[in-house]
Write a protein that holds these residues in place. Structure first.
Motif, PDB file in Angstrom:
ATOM      1  N   ASN A  64      17.119 -14.485 -27.053  1.00 43.43           N
ATOM      2  CA  ASN A  64      15.840 -14.065 -27.636  1.00 43.43           C
ATOM      3  C   ASN A  64      14.677 -14.681 -26.876  1.00 43.43           C
TER       4      ASN A  64
ATOM      5  N   ASN B  45       6.404 -11.399 -23.870  1.00 44.61           N
ATOM      6  CA  ASN B  45       5.073 -11.948 -24.135  1.00 44.61           C
ATOM      7  C   ASN B  45       4.096 -11.108 -23.316  1.00 44.61           C
TER       8      ASN B  45
ATOM      9  N   THR C  26      12.535 -11.800 -25.178  1.00 42.46           N
ATOM     10  CA  THR C  26      11.400 -11.444 -26.020  1.00 42.46           C
ATOM     11  C   THR C  26      10.132 -11.356 -25.173  1.00 42.46           C
TER      12      THR C  26
ATOM     13  N   GLY D 137       9.043 -13.661 -20.332  1.00 44.99           N
ATOM     14  CA  GLY D 137      10.317 -13.180 -20.875  1.00 44.99           C
ATOM     15  C   GLY D 137      10.577 -11.736 -20.486  1.00 44.99           C
TER      16      GLY D 137
END
Length: 540
Positions: free
Chosen positions: A215, A221, A219, A46
């Motif tokens: 998202n 990781n 988002t 991400g």
């Protein structure tokens, strides 16, 4: 018969630096930006993926883009001629790149044709709600199993007819030349593509569940950064995304005026391409967020890439969204425009190479190249086994074509011919962003290491089992056989004598004649003034 000490050879040129930049962006911004990058980024962590992505862009993508620009602009030729003028023994590298473009052009056209048909289907929701998967494979492609029928010759009209139209459009653009055809087409299509995609993204952002998709996309990781595969994925994507290493940017840069800011242009192209990819990620994942909410699942359950994203997931979104037809027309229309701008750049590599080799006119060369390729494209990709042939050919030409020739080219140019200092000097002659030792280190050391790692990884993956579970005979022909054939034919093409009109010099020190004084008094003309030793052959 010429009697002066030099004679001139006119070479086509882009009308301006801005036209070149738009054309280079048009080549870089293709189907992969829209249907591949979003999923690669999502799978790679991400938001955290932006770190390896930017590292790959800065340490490999941009340096290799400069590398291609320097070769094409300094040696003023198509890929085979430019490499030959660098060193006679390097000519096969150029033909290897040309043949890669031959393979890609043949199958790339059919994806553009699919997108064109789906633009029309979107306006009418032809596939029917809930039937998107079956419609694509069964109703539209009429797919058959190669293990059962072999390579089919059964014609699929809904694919074949738009494929003919795509080839006709591209042939007309190519026949008009660099300035009136390629340049003009990109000046029209690229602004349209940008406007259409911005509208698509804005619409997608207002869909229910769009924020869930964003998202999932952004988002971070952070644990993914510890995975070498994520970094390899970022570098692999950048190599393909910027159209480096398979002749396109070498050819395009050969059409630039002598005083062009090469590195400044390259930075604009690279960052514009990345901006479009991020924009594509926003639009695609906003739409996938809506799809996930509508189906009562999470984004991971609907996220996909490539053909699955474009021709199955997006039609599902179109069926379920309010004003979905508009979203579909914008999405598939964007694919058509992005595909055409990339396809003309791919074909230009082939056309330019034959023009240089044979000395033919633009229209004759375009027809000689495009008509046979169109026939092959129709024969292989308007049939019921088209998807399987496309999947295999694409996988092997990318892994063992583009990646392999990039690896060999940087090693040969940097370590065998020691040409990086000369290319560095050429880049710095008028560029706003100067390159130095770090650029040579990135191209001569880092690029071979990364490309070598990716190449070996692909070999291990492909030999461990037959690709895609397809029959061994099929993979041997359209996979390994095609890869080996590229190398053999590249060597054979390099053995064909250059016509006297080609101005391809056998002297390994050809570059001594490429000083600024041999390009006219203003340094801007695209007319190459040739030494007496070439004039003798050209005027016979």
């Amino acid at each position: 018969m010429a009697t002066a000490s030099t004679q001139t050879h006119k070479r086509e040129a882009f009308g301006s630096r801005n036209v070149f930049i738009l054309s280079a962006i048009g080549s870089a911004v293709g189907l992969g930006n829209i249907w591949r990058f979003p999923y690669v980024a999502y799978e790679g962590g991400g938001g955290a993926f932006l770190i390896p992505y930017l590292c790959a862009l800065l340490t490999a993508g941009i340096p290799l883009l400069f590398f291609d620009y320097a070769i094409g602009h300094r040696f003023r030729g198509s890929a085979p001629l430019a490499f030959r003028r660098m060193k006679r023994a390097a000519e096969p590298l150029g033909w290897w790149q040309v043949l890669i473009c031959v393979v890609i052009a043949v199958y790339y056209a059919v994806i553009v044709a699919w997108a064109a048909m789906y633009t029309w289907f979107s306006a009418q929701l032809t596939w029917g709600a809930g039937n998107e998967n079956d419609f694509f494979f069964t109703d539209f492609l009429q797919s058959a199993d190669v293990a059962e029928v072999g390579v089919s010759t059964e014609f699929v009209p809904q694919v074949g007819i738009p494929l003919i139209v795509v080839w006709l459009v591209v042939i007309v653009i190519m026949a008009l030349g660099v300035k009136r055809g390629i340049g003009a087409a990109n000046m029209i299509l690229m602004p349209l593509l940008t406007v259409m995609f911005v509208i698509l993204v804005v619409q997608a952002l207002f869909l229910p569940g769009a924020m869930d998709g964003l998202n999932a996309f952004f988002t971070p990781n952070w644990e993914a950064l510890a995975d070498p595969g994520v970094w390899a994925s970022a570098y692999g994507h950048i190599f393909f995304s910027l159209s480096v290493a398979f002749g396109i940017m070498v050819t395009y840069s050969s059409y630039l005026k002598r005083k062009t800011d090469l590195t400044g242009s390259g930075l604009v192209v690279a960052f514009a391409n990345s901006a479009f990819e991020i924009l594509a990620g926003i639009g695609v994942f906003a739409a996938l967020g809506f799809m996930a909410q509508a189906q009562g699942t999470d984004v991971a359950g609907v996220a996909t890439s490539g053909i699955g994203l474009a021709f199955i997931a997006f039609p599902t979104i179109v069926s379920q969204a309010t004003a979905g037809s508009i979203i579909g027309v914008l999405f598939f229309g964007a694919l058509v425009f992005a595909g055409i701008t990339s396809m003309i750049s791919i074909l230009e590599v082939i056309v330019a190479a034959l023009q240089d080799k044979l000395g033919w006119g633009r229209v004759r060369t375009t027809l000689t190249v495009s008509v046979p390729l169109a026939v092959i494209s129709m024969a292989l990709f308007s049939t019921t086994t088209a998807l399987t042939v496309l999947d295999t050919t694409d996988a092997f030409v990318n892994a063992f074509g583009i990646m392999a020739v990039a690896l060999v080219a940087v090693i040969v140019v940097a370590w065998v011919f020691h040409k990086l200092p000369a290319l560095q000097e050429h880049l710095n002659r008028r560029s706003s962003f100067r390159v130095g030792f770090i650029w040579k280190l990135l191209v001569g050391a880092l690029a071979p290491i990364v490309l070598g790692y990716l190449f070996i990884s692909e070999i291990i993956a492909k030999i461990s089992e037959p690709y895609g579970g397809y029959p061994v005979w099929f993979v041997s022909i359209f996979g390994w056989g095609m890869v080996i054939g590229l190398i053999i034919f590249a060597l054979l093409l390099s053995l064909i004598p250059w016509g006297a009109h080609s101005h391809a010099k056998d002297d390994p020190d050809y570059d001594e004649f490429l000083d600024e004084e041999h390009y006219g008094p203003d340094g801007e003309t695209d007319t190459i003034r040739l030494p007496l030793s070439e004039e003798k052959g050209a005027s016979a």
